[in-house]
Design an enzyme around this catalytic site. Structure first.
Site, PDB file in Angstrom:
ATOM      1  N   ARG A  71      -3.233  21.991 -14.437  1.00  0.00           N
ATOM      2  CA  ARG A  71      -2.226  21.015 -14.894  1.00  0.00           C
ATOM      3  C   ARG A  71      -2.450  20.574 -16.339  1.00  0.00           C
ATOM      4  NH1 ARG A  71       0.626  16.088 -11.497  1.00  0.00           N
ATOM      5  NH2 ARG A  71       1.809  15.291 -13.255  1.00  0.00           N
ATOM      6  N   GLU A 125       9.489  18.686 -25.063  1.00  0.00           N
ATOM      7  CA  GLU A 125       8.790  19.016 -23.809  1.00  0.00           C
ATOM      8  C   GLU A 125       9.384  20.275 -23.183  1.00  0.00           C
ATOM      9  OE1 GLU A 125       6.086  17.554 -22.875  1.00  0.00           O
ATOM     10  OE2 GLU A 125       6.076  15.554 -23.751  1.00  0.00           O
ATOM     11  N   HIS A 131      -0.533  17.604 -27.008  1.00  0.00           N
ATOM     12  CA  HIS A 131      -0.626  16.168 -26.728  1.00  0.00           C
ATOM     13  C   HIS A 131      -1.865  15.524 -27.348  1.00  0.00           C
ATOM     14  CE1 HIS A 131       2.677  17.052 -24.099  1.00  0.00           C
ATOM     15  NE2 HIS A 131       2.725  15.828 -23.607  1.00  0.00           N
ATOM     16  N   ASN A 176      -0.406  19.587 -21.272  1.00  0.00           N
ATOM     17  CA  ASN A 176      -0.707  18.711 -22.408  1.00  0.00           C
ATOM     18  C   ASN A 176      -0.757  19.465 -23.735  1.00  0.00           C
ATOM     19  OD1 ASN A 176      -0.922  16.373 -20.806  1.00  0.00           O
ATOM     20  ND2 ASN A 176      -2.988  16.960 -20.189  1.00  0.00           N
ATOM     21  N   GLU A 213      -4.652  17.357 -11.592  1.00  0.00           N
ATOM     22  CA  GLU A 213      -5.173  17.799 -12.890  1.00  0.00           C
ATOM     23  C   GLU A 213      -6.672  18.058 -12.871  1.00  0.00           C
ATOM     24  OE1 GLU A 213      -3.210  15.968 -16.285  1.00  0.00           O
ATOM     25  OE2 GLU A 213      -4.908  16.487 -17.540  1.00  0.00           O
ATOM     26  N   HIS A 267      -1.163  12.519 -29.506  1.00  0.00           N
ATOM     27  CA  HIS A 267      -1.653  11.161 -29.232  1.00  0.00           C
ATOM     28  C   HIS A 267      -2.317  10.565 -30.467  1.00  0.00           C
ATOM     29  CE1 HIS A 267      -1.844  11.524 -24.556  1.00  0.00           C
ATOM     30  NE2 HIS A 267      -0.659  11.156 -25.001  1.00  0.00           N
ATOM     31  N   LYS A 322       2.741  11.373 -11.627  1.00  0.00           N
ATOM     32  CA  LYS A 322       1.883  10.491 -12.436  1.00  0.00           C
ATOM     33  C   LYS A 322       2.637   9.197 -12.670  1.00  0.00           C
ATOM     34  CE  LYS A 322      -0.974  13.737 -15.058  1.00  0.00           C
ATOM     35  NZ  LYS A 322      -1.300  14.248 -16.404  1.00  0.00           N
ATOM     36  N   ARG A 327       0.817  -1.240   0.000  1.00  0.00           N
ATOM     37  CA  ARG A 327       0.000   0.000   0.000  1.00  0.00           C
ATOM     38  C   ARG A 327       0.841   1.277   0.000  1.00  0.00           C
ATOM     39  NH1 ARG A 327      -2.421  -3.452   3.445  1.00  0.00           N
ATOM     40  NH2 ARG A 327      -4.266  -4.455   2.582  1.00  0.00           N
ATOM     41  N   HIS A 331       7.211   9.810 -28.502  1.00  0.00           N
ATOM     42  CA  HIS A 331       6.212  10.697 -27.884  1.00  0.00           C
ATOM     43  C   HIS A 331       6.575  12.175 -28.115  1.00  0.00           C
ATOM     44  CE1 HIS A 331       3.367  12.160 -24.912  1.00  0.00           C
ATOM     45  NE2 HIS A 331       4.348  12.777 -24.280  1.00  0.00           N
TER      46      HIS A 331
HETATM   47  P1  NAD Z   1      11.975   5.623 -22.504  1.00  0.00           P
HETATM   48  O1  NAD Z   1      11.852   5.422 -21.067  1.00  0.00           O
HETATM   49  O2  NAD Z   1      11.438   4.555 -23.400  1.00  0.00           O
HETATM   50  O3  NAD Z   1      13.493   5.904 -22.870  1.00  0.00           O
HETATM   51  C1  NAD Z   1      13.853   6.114 -24.232  1.00  0.00           C
HETATM   52  C2  NAD Z   1      14.986   5.169 -24.668  1.00  0.00           C
HETATM   53  O4  NAD Z   1      16.227   5.639 -24.136  1.00  0.00           O
HETATM   54  C3  NAD Z   1      14.825   3.749 -24.164  1.00  0.00           C
HETATM   55  O5  NAD Z   1      15.282   2.860 -25.136  1.00  0.00           O
HETATM   56  C4  NAD Z   1      15.753   3.725 -22.948  1.00  0.00           C
HETATM   57  O6  NAD Z   1      16.183   2.431 -22.615  1.00  0.00           O
HETATM   58  C5  NAD Z   1      16.884   4.590 -23.431  1.00  0.00           C
HETATM   59  N1  NAD Z   1      17.691   5.240 -22.407  1.00  0.00           N
HETATM   60  C6  NAD Z   1      17.261   5.757 -21.246  1.00  0.00           C
HETATM   61  N2  NAD Z   1      18.244   6.430 -20.634  1.00  0.00           N
HETATM   62  C7  NAD Z   1      19.340   6.308 -21.413  1.00  0.00           C
HETATM   63  C8  NAD Z   1      20.662   6.797 -21.326  1.00  0.00           C
HETATM   64  N3  NAD Z   1      21.057   7.603 -20.333  1.00  0.00           N
HETATM   65  N4  NAD Z   1      21.528   6.457 -22.303  1.00  0.00           N
HETATM   66  C9  NAD Z   1      21.127   5.688 -23.350  1.00  0.00           C
HETATM   67  N5  NAD Z   1      19.884   5.239 -23.520  1.00  0.00           N
HETATM   68  C10 NAD Z   1      18.996   5.552 -22.548  1.00  0.00           C
HETATM   69  O7  NAD Z   1      11.250   6.976 -22.971  1.00  0.00           O
HETATM   70  P2  NAD Z   1      11.104   8.429 -22.292  1.00  0.00           P
HETATM   71  O8  NAD Z   1      10.973   9.355 -23.434  1.00  0.00           O
HETATM   72  O9  NAD Z   1      12.103   8.687 -21.254  1.00  0.00           O
HETATM   73  O10 NAD Z   1       9.693   8.306 -21.550  1.00  0.00           O
HETATM   74  C11 NAD Z   1       8.507   8.032 -22.255  1.00  0.00           C
HETATM   75  C12 NAD Z   1       7.513   7.460 -21.281  1.00  0.00           C
HETATM   76  O11 NAD Z   1       7.258   8.427 -20.277  1.00  0.00           O
HETATM   77  C13 NAD Z   1       6.165   7.094 -21.883  1.00  0.00           C
HETATM   78  O12 NAD Z   1       5.763   5.844 -21.381  1.00  0.00           O
HETATM   79  C14 NAD Z   1       5.240   8.185 -21.377  1.00  0.00           C
HETATM   80  O13 NAD Z   1       3.917   7.737 -21.212  1.00  0.00           O
HETATM   81  C15 NAD Z   1       5.859   8.520 -20.071  1.00  0.00           C
HETATM   82  N6  NAD Z   1       5.582   9.877 -19.594  1.00  0.00           N
HETATM   83  C16 NAD Z   1       5.114  10.015 -18.340  1.00  0.00           C
HETATM   84  C17 NAD Z   1       4.887  11.276 -17.831  1.00  0.00           C
HETATM   85  C18 NAD Z   1       4.447  11.429 -16.417  1.00  0.00           C
HETATM   86  O14 NAD Z   1       4.098  12.547 -16.021  1.00  0.00           O
HETATM   87  N7  NAD Z   1       4.512  10.381 -15.636  1.00  0.00           N
HETATM   88  C19 NAD Z   1       5.122  12.411 -18.626  1.00  0.00           C
HETATM   89  C20 NAD Z   1       5.604  12.234 -19.915  1.00  0.00           C
HETATM   90  C21 NAD Z   1       5.836  10.959 -20.405  1.00  0.00           C
HETATM   91  N1  GLY Z   2       3.005  15.183 -18.565  1.00  0.00           N
HETATM   92  C1  GLY Z   2       1.799  15.782 -18.115  1.00  0.00           C
HETATM   93  C2  GLY Z   2       1.650  15.858 -16.636  1.00  0.00           C
HETATM   94  O1  GLY Z   2       2.537  15.499 -15.900  1.00  0.00           O
HETATM   95  O2  GLY Z   2       0.619  16.257 -16.165  1.00  0.00           O
END
Ligand code: NAD
Ligand code: GLY
Length: 360
Positions: free
Chosen positions: A238, A182, A245, A242, A234, A249, A140, A118, A262
């Site tokens: 917040r 971003e 986005h 987006n 949100e 999307h 998130k 939890r 993305h």
């Molecule tokens: P990712 O986590 O897939 O990383 C991109 C690629 O880079 C992967 O192949 C990873 O293994 C590689 N990588 C990571 N660090 C590295 C490094 N230092 N050197 C070499 N390679 C490296 O993608 P991302 O763009 O970091 O994140 C996208 C994800 O984040 C999506 O799932 C999206 O939904 C999520 N997201 C979440 C939020 C949130 O608020 N929680 C906001 C935006 C995006």
């Molecule tokens: N990436 C959008 C949020 O964190 O709300």
């Protein structure tokens, strides 16, 4: 080292930004309460940085989960493997889950920390530019469902975000650009001075200049922390995070996840949002062109795919989770550095935007 704070009453936490933080034992030890840590990472990041982190934490019981790399593994099935490790290594309620990776790892590890017994402590060590400026901040967390991206999850804030800029040295150029999308977003939605700074410094950022990257991460996190501090869940403000986005999307879904990153889809989506904002008279044509030029310099796409029709966009945007009560809601610009969420959308103008922004 730069230090910021996300202000959320008893869930407030620091964001540390700097060079070679992964070997800074003091920083991590100040946050870790118990004697156990579980590092969640993936098959790409583990060979690069896992040993360095384990060395820093050598006083603790360390267990590790190495997830397969990629968005397609952001599933409930893969996620549940984290609990196999936590349970078989007998982690108790005072354990700390540490995410070492990009947004996929961070979202999955955070959701595991929210759920294990939890809720246990959680630290984000983002390793992509996108995760440093966006996904690691704000709480998130979650996984995808076959019927929708990020559809299962929780708001769960970390205890610490540690953005070590030196980890970006190994990041592929395309992923760096995706993170810049971003970063540019913050300039557009809430910080026009930062947008000007980005126009003046985009080349240094593209070259991986540590000083420029540190400043850009800090300024982005300041902007995100402000918004999250005002509206954690949100219910209003917040949503401006987006920008681009909803269009993005639609592009990601139509093209199949993984074909467009993305950040790339968000870049093309931000041009569409800016184009529509210009058609509404909110920004000048000069400003629209400034946005497009900055994204081009960051090597990001500024056109939607040639094969995406208006109807495909409309249908994909209609099922977006930001659509409420059946009405399309979009984040648009009111001015450079100021965004609004509006459902007052003129369909004819929207179709003009689709036409103007589609690749030839
Ligand atoms: P990712 O986590 O897939 O990383 C991109 C690629 O880079 C992967 O192949 C990873 O293994 C590689 N990588 C990571 N660090 C590295 C490094 N230092 N050197 C070499 N390679 C490296 O993608 P991302 O763009 O970091 O994140 C996208 C994800 O984040 C999506 O799932 C999206 O939904 C999520 N997201 C979440 C939020 C949130 O608020 N929680 C906001 C935006 C995006
Ligand atoms: N990436 C959008 C949020 O964190 O709300």
């Amino acid at each position: 080292m730069q230090l910021l704070q996300v202000e959320l009453a008893d869930r407030s936490y620091p964001i540390c930004i700097g060079d070679d933080l992964i070997s800074n034992a003091g920083l991590l030890k100040k946050t870790i309460q118990g004697r156990q840590v579980c590092i969640v990472t993936n098959s790409v990041v583990a060979p690069l940085y896992l040993e360095a982190l384990k060395k820093t934490l050598s006083d603790y019981q360390i267990d590790q989960v190495i997830l397969p790399d990629g968005e397609k593994y952001k599933t409930l099935d893969v996620w549940s493997k984290i609990f196999d490790t936590l349970l078989s290594a007998r982690h108790n309620r005072s354990t700390t889950v540490i995410a070492l990776g990009g947004g996929v790892v961070g979202d999955m590890a955070g959701f595991a920390a929210a759920s294990y017994q939890r809720g246990v402590d959680f630290i984000q060590i983002p390793t992509t530019l996108l995760s440093m400026v966006d996904s690691s901040v704000g709480g998130k967390t979650g996984v995808n469902h076959p019927m929708g991206k990020n559809m299962i999850g929780a708001f769960y804030q970390p205890k610490l975000v540690m953005a070590d800029i030196s980890l970006l040295k190994t990041l592929p150029a395309r992923e760096l650009s995706a993170g810049l999308a971003e970063i540019i977003k913050y300039g557009l939605i809430s910080d026009s001075d930062f947008f000007v700074w980005l126009e003046n410094n985009i080349d240094q950022l593209m070259q991986g200049n540590v000083e420029a990257l540190t400043y850009a991460v800090k300024r982005s996190c300041e902007n995100k922390a402000f918004v999250v501090g005002k509206d954690e869940r949100e219910s209003g403000l917040r949503a401006i995070l987006n920008l681009g986005h909803t269009f993005g999307h639609a592009i990601e879904t139509a093209q199949g996840y993984g074909n467009w990153l993305h950040g790339e889809a968000v870049a093309a989506g931000m041009v569409m949002a800016a184009d529509l904002s210009w058609r509404r008279g909110a920004i000048s044509e000069t400003d629209l062109q400034r946005i497009i030029q900055l994204l081009i310099r960051a090597k990001l796409p500024v056109k939607s795919p040639a094969n995406m029709t208006d109807e495909e966009f409309l249908s994909l945007m209609g099922v977006d989770k930001k659509v409420m009560d059946g009405r399309l809601r979009l984040v648009l610009l009111q001015a450079m550095g100021k965004a609004e969420v509006t459902s007052d959308i003129n369909l004819e103008q929207l179709r003009q935007t689709f036409a103007a922004c589609r690749a030839a």
